[in-house]
Motif scaffolding. Sequence first.
Motif, PDB file in Angstrom:
ATOM      1  N   MET A   2       5.659  -5.617  -3.374  1.00  0.00           N
ATOM      2  CA  MET A   2       4.400  -5.047  -3.840  1.00  0.00           C
ATOM      3  C   MET A   2       4.462  -3.528  -3.636  1.00  0.00           C
ATOM      4  SD  MET A   2       0.513  -5.886  -2.619  1.00  0.00           S
ATOM      5  CE  MET A   2       0.698  -7.633  -2.792  1.00  0.00           C
ATOM      6  N   ASN A   3       4.155  -2.812  -4.665  1.00  0.00           N
ATOM      7  CA  ASN A   3       4.232  -1.358  -4.523  1.00  0.00           C
ATOM      8  C   ASN A   3       2.972  -0.806  -3.869  1.00  0.00           C
ATOM      9  OD1 ASN A   3       2.258  -1.035  -6.475  1.00  0.00           O
ATOM     10  ND2 ASN A   3       3.720  -0.815  -8.141  1.00  0.00           N
ATOM     11  N   GLU A   4       3.044   0.470  -3.570  1.00  0.00           N
ATOM     12  CA  GLU A   4       1.965   1.131  -2.849  1.00  0.00           C
ATOM     13  C   GLU A   4       0.649   1.097  -3.619  1.00  0.00           C
ATOM     14  OE1 GLU A   4       1.726   5.436  -1.041  1.00  0.00           O
ATOM     15  OE2 GLU A   4       3.702   4.557  -0.690  1.00  0.00           O
ATOM     16  N   PHE A   5       0.720   1.314  -4.919  1.00  0.00           N
ATOM     17  CA  PHE A   5      -0.492   1.306  -5.723  1.00  0.00           C
ATOM     18  C   PHE A   5      -1.185  -0.059  -5.678  1.00  0.00           C
ATOM     19  CE2 PHE A   5      -2.757   0.499  -9.686  1.00  0.00           C
ATOM     20  CZ  PHE A   5      -3.674   1.543  -9.656  1.00  0.00           C
ATOM     21  N   SER A   6      -0.409  -1.126  -5.737  1.00  0.00           N
ATOM     22  CA  SER A   6      -0.978  -2.476  -5.680  1.00  0.00           C
ATOM     23  C   SER A   6      -1.657  -2.722  -4.339  1.00  0.00           C
ATOM     24  CB  SER A   6       0.105  -3.524  -5.909  1.00  0.00           C
ATOM     25  OG  SER A   6       0.598  -3.439  -7.227  1.00  0.00           O
ATOM     26  N   GLN A   7      -1.051  -2.262  -3.277  1.00  0.00           N
ATOM     27  CA  GLN A   7      -1.642  -2.430  -1.944  1.00  0.00           C
ATOM     28  C   GLN A   7      -2.966  -1.675  -1.846  1.00  0.00           C
ATOM     29  OE1 GLN A   7       1.604  -1.031   0.497  1.00  0.00           O
ATOM     30  NE2 GLN A   7       2.274  -3.126   0.962  1.00  0.00           N
TER      31      GLN A   7
END
Length: 52
Positions: free
Chosen positions: A1-6
């Motif tokens: 999961m990338n940072e934006f999704s988190q």
Amino acid sequence: MNEFSQISNLYEELLAKVILQEIQLESMRKQITALSETIQDLAPQQGNQEAA
């Protein structure tokens, strides 16, 4: 999961919590209003009982 999704997931969780708290606050306001009205209705009755 990338940072934006988190970040997006955290934002959605926080938003859901804020909405829930707003609903709870509104419910408490309604309860306080109802209790206040009940107290105001009882106050004159209590005064009448003390006078009797």
